[in-house]
Design a protein around this motif. Structure first.
Motif, PDB file in Angstrom:
ATOM      1  N   PHE A 194      50.758  30.580  33.759  1.00 22.64           N
ATOM      2  CA  PHE A 194      49.935  30.734  34.957  1.00 22.64           C
ATOM      3  C   PHE A 194      50.678  31.493  36.058  1.00 22.64           C
ATOM      4  O   PHE A 194      50.091  32.327  36.757  1.00 22.64           O
ATOM      5  CB  PHE A 194      49.488  29.371  35.472  1.00 22.64           C
ATOM      6  N   TYR A 195      51.966  31.214  36.216  1.00 22.64           N
ATOM      7  CA  TYR A 195      52.734  31.941  37.221  1.00 22.64           C
ATOM      8  C   TYR A 195      52.796  33.430  36.884  1.00 22.64           C
ATOM      9  O   TYR A 195      52.677  34.289  37.767  1.00 22.64           O
ATOM     10  CB  TYR A 195      54.147  31.367  37.324  1.00 22.64           C
ATOM     11  N   ALA A 196      52.973  33.736  35.605  1.00 25.70           N
ATOM     12  CA  ALA A 196      53.056  35.146  35.196  1.00 25.70           C
ATOM     13  C   ALA A 196      51.710  35.844  35.355  1.00 25.70           C
ATOM     14  O   ALA A 196      51.653  36.998  35.815  1.00 25.70           O
ATOM     15  CB  ALA A 196      53.537  35.244  33.748  1.00 25.70           C
ATOM     16  N   LEU A 197      50.625  35.182  34.984  1.00 22.68           N
ATOM     17  CA  LEU A 197      49.296  35.773  35.158  1.00 22.68           C
ATOM     18  C   LEU A 197      49.009  36.008  36.639  1.00 22.68           C
ATOM     19  O   LEU A 197      48.499  37.065  37.036  1.00 22.68           O
ATOM     20  CB  LEU A 197      48.225  34.869  34.551  1.00 22.68           C
ATOM     21  N   PHE A 198      49.318  35.008  37.454  1.00 21.66           N
ATOM     22  CA  PHE A 198      49.080  35.108  38.893  1.00 21.66           C
ATOM     23  C   PHE A 198      49.883  36.265  39.497  1.00 21.66           C
ATOM     24  O   PHE A 198      49.336  37.110  40.228  1.00 21.66           O
ATOM     25  CB  PHE A 198      49.458  33.785  39.566  1.00 21.66           C
ATOM     26  N   ASP A 199      51.169  36.325  39.197  1.00 20.94           N
ATOM     27  CA  ASP A 199      52.016  37.391  39.747  1.00 20.94           C
ATOM     28  C   ASP A 199      51.541  38.762  39.286  1.00 20.94           C
ATOM     29  O   ASP A 199      51.490  39.721  40.080  1.00 20.94           O
ATOM     30  CB  ASP A 199      53.474  37.192  39.319  1.00 20.94           C
ATOM     31  N   GLY A 200      51.208  38.867  38.002  1.00 25.50           N
ATOM     32  CA  GLY A 200      50.760  40.150  37.474  1.00 25.50           C
ATOM     33  C   GLY A 200      49.473  40.617  38.130  1.00 25.50           C
ATOM     34  O   GLY A 200      49.331  41.798  38.486  1.00 25.50           O
ATOM     35  N   ALA A 201      48.518  39.701  38.309  1.00 27.32           N
ATOM     36  CA  ALA A 201      47.238  40.052  38.926  1.00 27.32           C
ATOM     37  C   ALA A 201      47.420  40.427  40.394  1.00 27.32           C
ATOM     38  O   ALA A 201      46.841  41.419  40.867  1.00 27.32           O
ATOM     39  CB  ALA A 201      46.258  38.885  38.792  1.00 27.32           C
ATOM     40  N   CYS A 202      48.218  39.641  41.125  1.00 26.57           N
ATOM     41  CA  CYS A 202      48.432  39.935  42.549  1.00 26.57           C
ATOM     42  C   CYS A 202      49.130  41.271  42.739  1.00 26.57           C
ATOM     43  O   CYS A 202      48.796  42.045  43.648  1.00 26.57           O
ATOM     44  CB  CYS A 202      49.223  38.812  43.206  1.00 26.57           C
TER      45      CYS A 202
END
Length: 378
Positions: free
Chosen positions: A131-139
């Motif tokens: 979730f942290y990686a998805l969030f960072d990538g999307a932002c």
């Protein structure tokens, strides 16, 4: 990598699977994939204790400040199953039992103990850094700025929603943590309320997305319950519907890591849903080994009942896990070239591949007569 059984990702275990050998090679060479993975693993390891303390405080406060816990439990049952008949028999407690459980959970240390047991889950441990990686990538891709506090609220809410499946499964299966099942019964509605409150604070569209996913997950859980009571009704379609309990909750959580309308939402849903289903296959093999009986319902049981060959049933379940995971890789290939955490996601798929192969290899070491006798008892 993290899982409920840490030995799955030991050096010795990694040496015995093709994916594991690739993981060790990338670690030795410190590839881009491995370095990104290591960053998010360390982040998740640091954040998990803080998340647990936040979760314990909120859950404990919700329970002790509720003036009518028996109505709260009834409301949860009505929402989880519209007619309430099946779940009421499994979940409902009389007023005296509710009082006893509430008194027990009023001790914050006991409340913490129960939560830690529930968080000892493959889905929680394997998904948290994702979730942290998805969030960072999307932002990064969409040029969105959000504080760490807001990020943690978003991640917390979805991890809690995923974790809610743990007490529900343990209550319905009745084969794990038996002495704590009443505590889990009372905890379920408060876990859902906390998840909703956190997710709703991020935005209306994120909450609406969560509610759609939760409805689908409830349907999958309902089908699972029906098949538990009538295993002979299992067919390919009902198993597909049953797997909504993995597909909807994991896919929705992935989609909601994107805070703006974008194709990334559909890509994240696709990838997380298929990865969740793939891990579901391996979990069914693992549960069969640990329980010494094939889980009801499950792909191994479906294949065993239709072929009469237990060994073939596990072979086909492993093949099914690979189909799901190959589809998750398609989602990664759909990501834009400049998606900043793509290397991490590729490494995580590799770790899921190892996890699945590890349990498939383990089951082949067993005398499969123990599973055959279990089938005859049905």
């Amino acid at each position: 990598m993290s899982s409920k059984d840490e030995s799955v990702f030991s050096k010795d275990a990694l040496m015995h699977t093709d994916a594991g050998k690739d993981i060790l090679k990338q670690a030795m060479l410190r590839s881009d994939r491995y370095r990104q993975f290591q960053h998010y693993k360390e982040l998740a390891d640091a954040e998990m204790p803080r998340f647990i303390e936040r979760f314990v405080r909120e859950l404990h406060s919700s329970i002790i400040n509720d003036t009518n816990p028996i109505d709260t439990l009834r409301g949860f049952i009505r929402e989880a199953e519209p007619d309430g008949f099946m779940l009421e028999r499994i979940f409902m407690m009389d007023e005296e039992r509710v009082k006893e459980v509430r008194s027990r959970l009023a001790d914050q240390n006991r409340c913490r103990d129960r939560l830690i047991r529930l968080l000892d889950s493959n889905y929680v441990k394997m998904t948290y850094p994702v979730f942290y990686a998805l969030f960072d990538g999307a932002c990064s891709y969409l040029n969105i700025s959000l504080s760490e506090v807001e990020r943690d609220v978003l991640v917390d809410g979805h991890i809690i929603a995923i974790d809610l499946s743990e007490p529900m499964d343990r209550i319905m299966d009745g084969d794990e943590d038996v002495e704590y099942l009443d505590d889990y019964r009372l905890m379920c509605p408060y876990m859902l309320k906390i998840a909703r409150r956190k997710i709703s604070s991020i935005g209306k569209d994120i909450l609406e997305s969560f509610e759609r996913g939760f409805r689908d997950a409830k349907h999958g859980q309902y089908v699972d319950l029906m098949l538990k009571n009538n295993p002979s009704a299992m067919d390919e379609e009902s198993m597909h519907e049953c797997y909504k309990k993995y597909r909807a909750v994991m896919g929705t959580a992935g989609r909601n890591m994107v805070l703006r309308d974008s194709p990334l939402r559909r890509i994240f849903y696709h990838g997380m849903a298929r990865a969740g289903e793939s891990v579901g296959c391996a979990n069914e093999i693992e549960d069969s080994i640990r329980g010494r009986i094939i889980k009801v319902p499950s792909w191994p049981l479906y294949y065993a009942l239709n072929t009469g060959d237990v060994r073939l049933a596990f072979d086909l379940t492993f093949r099914k896990s690979r189909i799901y995971l190959d589809d998750a890789l398609i989602a990664i290939d759909m990501l834009p070239d400049r998606f900043s955490t793509k290397h991490f996601l590729e490494f995580m798929v590799l770790s899921v591949r190892h996890y699945n192969e590890y349990w498939y290899r383990r089951v082949k070491e067993y005398d499969l007569n123990i599973f055959t006798s279990g089938l005859k008892e049905r």
